[in-house]
Scaffold this motif. Sequence first.
Motif, PDB file in Angstrom:
ATOM      1  N   THR A  31       0.813  -1.221   0.000  1.00  0.00           N
ATOM      2  CA  THR A  31       0.000   0.000   0.000  1.00  0.00           C
ATOM      3  C   THR A  31       0.844   1.267   0.000  1.00  0.00           C
ATOM      4  O   THR A  31       0.367   2.321  -0.390  1.00  0.00           O
ATOM      5  CB  THR A  31      -0.936   0.021   1.223  1.00  0.00           C
ATOM      6  OG1 THR A  31      -0.157  -0.101   2.421  1.00  0.00           O
ATOM      7  CG2 THR A  31      -1.920  -1.134   1.173  1.00  0.00           C
ATOM      8  N   GLY A  32       2.092   1.157   0.430  1.00  0.00           N
ATOM      9  CA  GLY A  32       2.954   2.327   0.414  1.00  0.00           C
ATOM     10  C   GLY A  32       3.343   2.767  -0.986  1.00  0.00           C
ATOM     11  O   GLY A  32       3.842   3.885  -1.181  1.00  0.00           O
ATOM     12  N   VAL A  33       3.122   1.906  -1.978  1.00  0.00           N
ATOM     13  CA  VAL A  33       3.519   2.208  -3.356  1.00  0.00           C
ATOM     14  C   VAL A  33       2.511   3.115  -4.051  1.00  0.00           C
ATOM     15  O   VAL A  33       2.895   4.005  -4.819  1.00  0.00           O
ATOM     16  CB  VAL A  33       3.702   0.894  -4.154  1.00  0.00           C
ATOM     17  CG1 VAL A  33       3.959   1.190  -5.630  1.00  0.00           C
ATOM     18  CG2 VAL A  33       4.832   0.072  -3.568  1.00  0.00           C
ATOM     19  N   GLY A  34       1.205   2.901  -3.795  1.00  0.00           N
ATOM     20  CA  GLY A  34       0.164   3.617  -4.523  1.00  0.00           C
ATOM     21  C   GLY A  34       0.343   5.126  -4.609  1.00  0.00           C
ATOM     22  O   GLY A  34       0.336   5.691  -5.715  1.00  0.00           O
ATOM     23  N   PRO A  35       0.520   5.823  -3.472  1.00  0.00           N
ATOM     24  CA  PRO A  35       0.675   7.289  -3.536  1.00  0.00           C
ATOM     25  C   PRO A  35       1.946   7.741  -4.250  1.00  0.00           C
ATOM     26  O   PRO A  35       2.060   8.908  -4.625  1.00  0.00           O
ATOM     27  CB  PRO A  35       0.720   7.686  -2.048  1.00  0.00           C
ATOM     28  CG  PRO A  35       0.049   6.571  -1.325  1.00  0.00           C
ATOM     29  CD  PRO A  35       0.402   5.343  -2.094  1.00  0.00           C
ATOM     30  N   LEU A  36       2.909   6.831  -4.450  1.00  0.00           N
ATOM     31  CA  LEU A  36       4.192   7.185  -5.060  1.00  0.00           C
ATOM     32  C   LEU A  36       4.279   6.794  -6.529  1.00  0.00           C
ATOM     33  O   LEU A  36       5.305   7.017  -7.170  1.00  0.00           O
ATOM     34  CB  LEU A  36       5.338   6.506  -4.292  1.00  0.00           C
ATOM     35  CG  LEU A  36       5.423   6.809  -2.789  1.00  0.00           C
ATOM     36  CD1 LEU A  36       6.481   5.933  -2.138  1.00  0.00           C
ATOM     37  CD2 LEU A  36       5.734   8.283  -2.550  1.00  0.00           C
ATOM     38  N   LEU A 155       1.695   8.036   5.105  1.00  0.00           N
ATOM     39  CA  LEU A 155       3.015   8.636   5.335  1.00  0.00           C
ATOM     40  C   LEU A 155       3.885   8.663   4.083  1.00  0.00           C
ATOM     41  O   LEU A 155       4.978   9.241   4.109  1.00  0.00           O
ATOM     42  CB  LEU A 155       3.746   7.867   6.442  1.00  0.00           C
ATOM     43  CG  LEU A 155       3.152   7.983   7.847  1.00  0.00           C
ATOM     44  CD1 LEU A 155       3.902   7.078   8.817  1.00  0.00           C
ATOM     45  CD2 LEU A 155       3.197   9.429   8.333  1.00  0.00           C
ATOM     46  N   ALA A 156       3.428   8.052   2.997  1.00  0.00           N
ATOM     47  CA  ALA A 156       4.266   7.947   1.805  1.00  0.00           C
ATOM     48  C   ALA A 156       4.709   9.317   1.285  1.00  0.00           C
ATOM     49  O   ALA A 156       5.909   9.554   1.069  1.00  0.00           O
ATOM     50  CB  ALA A 156       3.516   7.181   0.709  1.00  0.00           C
TER      51      ALA A 156
END
Length: 416
Positions: A31-36, A155-156
């Motif tokens: 899930t940390g990848v999506g916003p990036l 937090l991304a």
Amino acid sequence: MTLSHPSRFASSAFLLLGVLLIAISLRSPITGVGPLLDAIRAELNLSATQAGMLTTLPLLAFAFFSPIASKVGRKCGLELALMLSLLFILIGLVGRSLGSASALFIGTVVIGAGIAFANVLLPSLMKRDFPNKITTMTSMYVLMMGAGSAMSASLAIPLTDMANQLSISVIPTWAFSLGGLVIFPLIAILVWLPQIRNHTAPSKDTQTLDSHSYLWRNSSAWQITLFLALNSFLMYIFISWLPTILVDNGFNHHEAGVIHGVLQLFTAVPALILIPFMSKLKDKRLLSFSLTLMAFIGIMGLLLKPELAMIWAMLFGFGAGGGFIVALALISLRTESAHQAATLSGMAQFLGYLLAATGPMIMGELHEQTASWQLPLILCAICAILWSAFSLLAAKDELIEPAAHNRNATLEENLS
């Protein structure tokens, strides 16, 4: 010498803490990848389909390694196998954060392998060590999965801003943000270490029974598998593409990141509500159908009124998160032994994640071809209707009976 009651309580509490810390590491790396995604695509010149592969690759790894996981658990024990899963996640997170395209994709596959082991083996651990609290334990570790994924999604972007403020240039800012997630498996590894010393052998039935291959010919096993599969298909589409969908609908990157984090948080909210009464709810068909209906409403809302995305994210997150809890609980509740649970879990997650792996790529390709999110979201709505149908079939209140030769082996073992 038997353990005193306080010692048994402390041991169980430490085991529970270890399980919850493992759970935090199971969705946050994805899930940390999506916003990036936009930043990663710009830095590495990736197409939308290639960007979708960042969510697809771990799902393919889930599918490939899920059948292997139950065999490793039987051979070397659940605790050691779960430690291996954490080490894979840690190594993959470090590799993924080196900043190159090759390291990004290779690290993602390694992360997926680690998550696959834990996904398959945790339901078996629940069946073995918490047989009377399966639904409560499942809800608790899904709650921690949701909490971890919400933190990583929210937090991304702030972590990339921190990298800019600190003038970090050794690696790209998005890689710094992804690298910060190593804290989750590191803590889990430290807490899980004592479990390897205390419990290294698999459960007795895991050692003696065969592969339970008959499950592949069992209609109930297929219903549970397809219920989990459609849940995962929809969930990972939104994990991968929701921030981009929101930005294309007028939200800025920070707003999209927050809404994406809220969706992840609301996948955990059902655990808080389901913990007190789910174990007392004998017929779970109405519950599972209601959850799929909420997800369907969330998808249709995003399609028709995207300006209210926060509301639709909450509804979809609650429905998908609750459905995932029910699916995992059904794997344990509808099986007769820890080994049968591990085998069904491997089957369900192998086929489930194989289907889910196609979701982000299909969405990315459809968006590139149509320059719109309308057709991809209509596809999601149709899948949600199918998911609702399987929710009624999968949640029946009956055990999956073992095949005749497995049943005879169990009787002989009990008599010996």
